[in-house]
Design an enzyme around this catalytic site. Structure first.
Site, PDB file in Angstrom:
ATOM      1  N   PRO A   1      -3.369 -11.360  11.135  1.00 34.21           N
ATOM      2  CA  PRO A   1      -3.486 -11.226  12.433  1.00 34.21           C
ATOM      3  C   PRO A   1      -3.511  -9.654  12.519  1.00 34.21           C
ATOM      4  O   PRO A   1      -2.952  -8.989  11.853  1.00 34.21           O
ATOM      5  CB  PRO A   1      -2.283 -11.631  13.238  1.00 34.21           C
ATOM      6  CG  PRO A   1      -1.193 -11.928  12.364  1.00 34.21           C
ATOM      7  CD  PRO A   1      -1.870 -12.182  10.853  1.00 34.21           C
TER       8      PRO A   1
ATOM      9  N   ASP B   1      -4.068  -6.240   5.341  1.00 32.34           N
ATOM     10  CA  ASP B   1      -5.245  -7.031   6.042  1.00 32.34           C
ATOM     11  C   ASP B   1      -4.890  -8.032   5.626  1.00 32.34           C
ATOM     12  O   ASP B   1      -5.497  -9.099   6.283  1.00 32.34           O
ATOM     13  CB  ASP B   1      -6.539  -6.225   5.983  1.00 32.34           C
ATOM     14  CG  ASP B   1      -6.803  -4.932   6.768  1.00 32.34           C
ATOM     15  OD1 ASP B   1      -6.151  -4.684   7.638  1.00 32.34           O
ATOM     16  OD2 ASP B   1      -7.275  -3.889   5.873  1.00 32.34           O
TER      17      ASP B   1
ATOM     18  N   PHE C   1      -4.566   4.066  14.877  1.00 32.45           N
ATOM     19  CA  PHE C   1      -4.849   4.799  13.888  1.00 32.45           C
ATOM     20  C   PHE C   1      -6.134   4.244  13.377  1.00 32.45           C
ATOM     21  O   PHE C   1      -6.310   3.166  13.158  1.00 32.45           O
ATOM     22  CB  PHE C   1      -3.663   4.941  12.887  1.00 32.45           C
ATOM     23  CG  PHE C   1      -2.694   6.093  13.610  1.00 32.45           C
ATOM     24  CD1 PHE C   1      -2.068   5.930  14.539  1.00 32.45           C
ATOM     25  CD2 PHE C   1      -2.731   7.273  12.557  1.00 32.45           C
ATOM     26  CE1 PHE C   1      -1.242   7.015  15.123  1.00 32.45           C
ATOM     27  CE2 PHE C   1      -1.675   8.144  13.101  1.00 32.45           C
ATOM     28  CZ  PHE C   1      -0.994   8.165  14.294  1.00 32.45           C
TER      29      PHE C   1
ATOM     30  N   ILE D   1      -2.574  -6.952  14.527  1.00 35.87           N
ATOM     31  CA  ILE D   1      -1.672  -6.640  15.689  1.00 35.87           C
ATOM     32  C   ILE D   1      -2.156  -5.825  16.765  1.00 35.87           C
ATOM     33  O   ILE D   1      -1.964  -6.181  17.910  1.00 35.87           O
ATOM     34  CB  ILE D   1      -0.166  -6.123  15.144  1.00 35.87           C
ATOM     35  CG1 ILE D   1       0.392  -6.952  13.914  1.00 35.87           C
ATOM     36  CG2 ILE D   1       0.926  -5.937  16.133  1.00 35.87           C
ATOM     37  CD1 ILE D   1       1.214  -6.318  12.938  1.00 35.87           C
TER      38      ILE D   1
ATOM     39  N   LYS E   1     -11.711  -2.453  19.467  1.00 36.05           N
ATOM     40  CA  LYS E   1     -10.651  -2.752  19.779  1.00 36.05           C
ATOM     41  C   LYS E   1      -9.949  -2.522  21.151  1.00 36.05           C
ATOM     42  O   LYS E   1      -8.726  -3.008  21.465  1.00 36.05           O
ATOM     43  CB  LYS E   1      -9.394  -2.357  18.683  1.00 36.05           C
ATOM     44  CG  LYS E   1      -9.778  -2.645  17.245  1.00 36.05           C
ATOM     45  CD  LYS E   1      -8.520  -2.538  16.180  1.00 36.05           C
ATOM     46  CE  LYS E   1      -9.119  -2.611  15.067  1.00 36.05           C
ATOM     47  NZ  LYS E   1      -7.726  -2.568  13.892  1.00 36.05           N
TER      48      LYS E   1
ATOM     49  N   ASN F   1       0.690  -1.074  -0.067  1.00 36.73           N
ATOM     50  CA  ASN F   1      -0.094  -0.052   0.049  1.00 36.73           C
ATOM     51  C   ASN F   1       0.925   1.168   0.053  1.00 36.73           C
ATOM     52  O   ASN F   1       1.723   1.284   0.087  1.00 36.73           O
ATOM     53  CB  ASN F   1      -0.976   0.107   1.225  1.00 36.73           C
ATOM     54  CG  ASN F   1      -0.333   0.049   2.475  1.00 36.73           C
ATOM     55  OD1 ASN F   1       0.378   0.972   2.844  1.00 36.73           O
ATOM     56  ND2 ASN F   1      -0.301  -1.067   3.256  1.00 36.73           N
TER      57      ASN F   1
HETATM   58  N1  CTP Z   1      -3.542  -2.752  12.343  1.00 38.21           N
HETATM   59  C1  CTP Z   1      -2.662  -3.712  12.996  1.00 38.21           C
HETATM   60  N2  CTP Z   1      -2.412  -5.053  12.425  1.00 38.21           N
HETATM   61  C2  CTP Z   1      -3.324  -5.281  11.289  1.00 38.21           C
HETATM   62  C3  CTP Z   1      -4.466  -4.293  10.734  1.00 38.21           C
HETATM   63  C4  CTP Z   1      -4.318  -2.992  11.280  1.00 38.21           C
HETATM   64  O1  CTP Z   1      -2.036  -3.462  13.793  1.00 38.21           O
HETATM   65  N3  CTP Z   1      -3.208  -6.468  10.690  1.00 38.21           N
HETATM   66  C5  CTP Z   1      -3.629  -1.267  13.244  1.00 38.21           C
HETATM   67  C6  CTP Z   1      -3.068  -0.430  12.476  1.00 38.21           C
HETATM   68  O2  CTP Z   1      -1.785  -0.128  12.599  1.00 38.21           O
HETATM   69  C7  CTP Z   1      -3.858   0.880  12.732  1.00 38.21           C
HETATM   70  C8  CTP Z   1      -5.201   0.246  12.945  1.00 38.21           C
HETATM   71  O3  CTP Z   1      -4.936  -1.173  13.326  1.00 38.21           O
HETATM   72  O4  CTP Z   1      -3.443   1.281  13.963  1.00 38.21           O
HETATM   73  C9  CTP Z   1      -6.197   0.355  11.645  1.00 38.21           C
HETATM   74  O5  CTP Z   1      -7.262  -0.523  12.058  1.00 38.21           O
HETATM   75  P1  CTP Z   1      -7.995  -1.141  11.031  1.00 38.21           P
HETATM   76  O6  CTP Z   1      -9.088  -1.879  11.403  1.00 38.21           O
HETATM   77  O7  CTP Z   1      -7.267  -1.808   9.839  1.00 38.21           O
HETATM   78  O8  CTP Z   1      -8.635   0.076  10.432  1.00 38.21           O
HETATM   79  P2  CTP Z   1      -8.655   0.785   8.901  1.00 38.21           P
HETATM   80  O9  CTP Z   1      -7.180   0.623   8.294  1.00 38.21           O
HETATM   81  O10 CTP Z   1      -9.091   2.288   9.061  1.00 38.21           O
HETATM   82  O11 CTP Z   1      -9.491  -0.248   8.066  1.00 38.21           O
HETATM   83  P3  CTP Z   1     -10.994  -0.613   8.239  1.00 38.21           P
HETATM   84  O12 CTP Z   1     -12.061   0.715   8.580  1.00 38.21           O
HETATM   85  O13 CTP Z   1     -11.063  -0.824   6.741  1.00 38.21           O
HETATM   86  O14 CTP Z   1     -10.962  -1.760   9.229  1.00 38.21           O
END
Ligand code: CTP
Length: 400
Positions: free
Chosen positions: A305, A279, A323, A307, A341, A210
């Site tokens: 996963p 993701d 974030f 994280i 979360k 990305n």
């Molecule tokens: N994050 C993570 N591990 C992942 C995916 C996301 O640690 N596998 C963390 C990112 O670093 C960020 C936050 O989760 O702090 C983003 O959450 P996410 O649910 O992925 O939200 P968005 O990117 O905003 O996407 P969506 O709304 O589509 O879920």
């Protein structure tokens, strides 16, 4: 308040409508214990009289270079040496241009040349003037020379327009001054941060990725370090160099980032997930380069996963900050994500608009925690990170 006891602040007032707010700033700095002297440019005196600042500060206001009476009270070189901090509020586009080119054509510009003290700008101007590349170039030059810049805010302007260019409110500026003088608020605190994008290999030469540049995560890591924290940064591939005095661990995939975070998280007090973690990852990684001999090629993806969610769900989790990137209903979606979360704080940014977000040097954030919120307007990622770090430090101490 006594956070500024024994601190000497030289308040430089330049000619903008936000001058009236500087009178409030002067009072706020004094209430916090600071000793303040005021220097006004000729243009500033067209908005507010020196008498106002004299009455409020209880000291003569300096306006003239080489005026025998003023030089007798404190000559301009002594004044430059007297201060622990020089705060220019408001800082106009014209003043920034003059100091950027090293001019000494009034007392305040001369002081800026003559002082070794930290200079802070609190810009205030029309949004087009702020966004103009001439102003932005001047700002970059000043920052490279060590100036700090706080603000401007985004919002309704005196000229009737809306956008970036409002001076930060006096209370916010005063708080930033207090934070400046007590940077060790995270002394001894261990912080783990993820940054950048992850790369999920498809075959030996291709990956799913990305557009995250890693700039925000790196800036947050540096700001936490500057507050005194011991920082470990787990970074996906970026074009950035590892920051000094930060332990940086380079990873490539989400799985590697996950392992690295899990190996370090038990030893940290604050976890900040800034990385744009993929993701999903390809279910199978081809061992040889995939040939383009099919019209349609389907990639099967499996979920990585989360994280951040796993760290927050631990038995004794660190103070956890996530974030969120949202295109619409930013506050509602981000707050849902924070609760789902179980995060201590979420920093939401609007993506998909003209400015800010991925690859940009600027961004704006909406910070949400259980019983509060703070809007950080569009600004350089490095300043944004400073303000985010200060808020995290505050909420971390409040929780503990
Ligand atoms: N994050 C993570 N591990 C992942 C995916 C996301 O640690 N596998 C963390 C990112 O670093 C960020 C936050 O989760 O702090 C983003 O959450 P996410 O649910 O992925 O939200 P968005 O990117 O905003 O996407 P969506 O709304 O589509 O879920």
């Amino acid at each position: 308040m006594s956070g500024l006891a024994n601190k000497k602040i030289l308040l430089g007032v330049t000619g903008g409508i936000a001058c009236y707010k500087s009178a409030v700033l002067l009072r706020a700095l004094q209430s916090a214990g600071a000793e303040v002297r005021v220097v006004m440019t000729p243009a500033a005196q067209a908005f507010v009289t020196p008498l106002t600042f004299q009455a409020l500060s209880g000291h003569p206001v300096y306006t003239e270079l080489l005026d025998p009476a003023q030089e007798a009270a404190m000559d301009h070189i002594s004044l430059a040496r007297w201060a622990d901090l020089v705060m220019i509020a408001p800082a106009t586009a014209d003043f920034m241009a003059r100091v950027a080119t090293g001019q000494a054509n009034d007392l305040l510009a001369t002081l800026c040349l003559a002082t070794e003290t930290q200079i802070v700008l609190a810009p205030a101007m029309n949004r087009q003037m702020w966004l103009n590349s001439a102003t932005q170039d001047n700002l970059q030059r000043l920052i490279q020379r060590g100036y700090l810049c706080w603000g401007p805010d985004d919002g309704a302007q005196a000229c009737g327009e809306t956008g970036p260019g409002r001076m930060l409110e006096p209370e916010a500026l005063c708080q930033l001054v207090e934070n400046y003088f007590s940077p060790g608020t995270l002394q001894g605190v261990k912080v783990l941060i993820t940054a950048g994008a992850t790369r999920e290999p498809i075959d030996p030469v291709r990956y799913v990725g990305n557009r995250s540049s890693g700039k925000m995560g790196y800036a947050v890591a540096e700001s936490m370090r500057d507050l005194g924290a011991e920082v470990t940064l787990v970074s996906g591939p970026t074009a950035l160099t590892s920051p000094s005095k930060i332990t940086t661990i380079q990873v490539e995939t989400a799985a590697e980032m996950y392992s690295s975070v899990m190996a370090h998280v038990d030893n940290c007090d604050i976890f900040i997930a800034v990385a744009a973690v993929a993701d999903y990852r390809p279910n199978h990684i081809a061992s040889n380069k995939i040939k383009k001999n099919k019209e349609i090629l389907a990639l099967e993806l499996v979920k990585n996963p989360d994280i951040l969610a796993e760290v927050a769900a631990k038995n004794d989790p660190p103070f956890t900050v996530g974030f969120a990137a949202e295109t619409d209903q930013v506050e509602q979606y981000a707050d849902e994500k924070r609760r789902r979360k179980q995060l201590d704080m979420i920093a939401a940014n609007r993506v998909g608009s003209r400015v800010g977000g991925f690859e940009s040097d600027q961004n704006a954030l909406l910070l949400l925690w259980q019983d509060g919120r703070e809007e950080l307007p569009m600004m350089e990622k490095s300043y944004l990170a400073q303000r985010l770090a200060e808020r995290i430090a505050k909420q971390f101490h409040a929780r503990n």
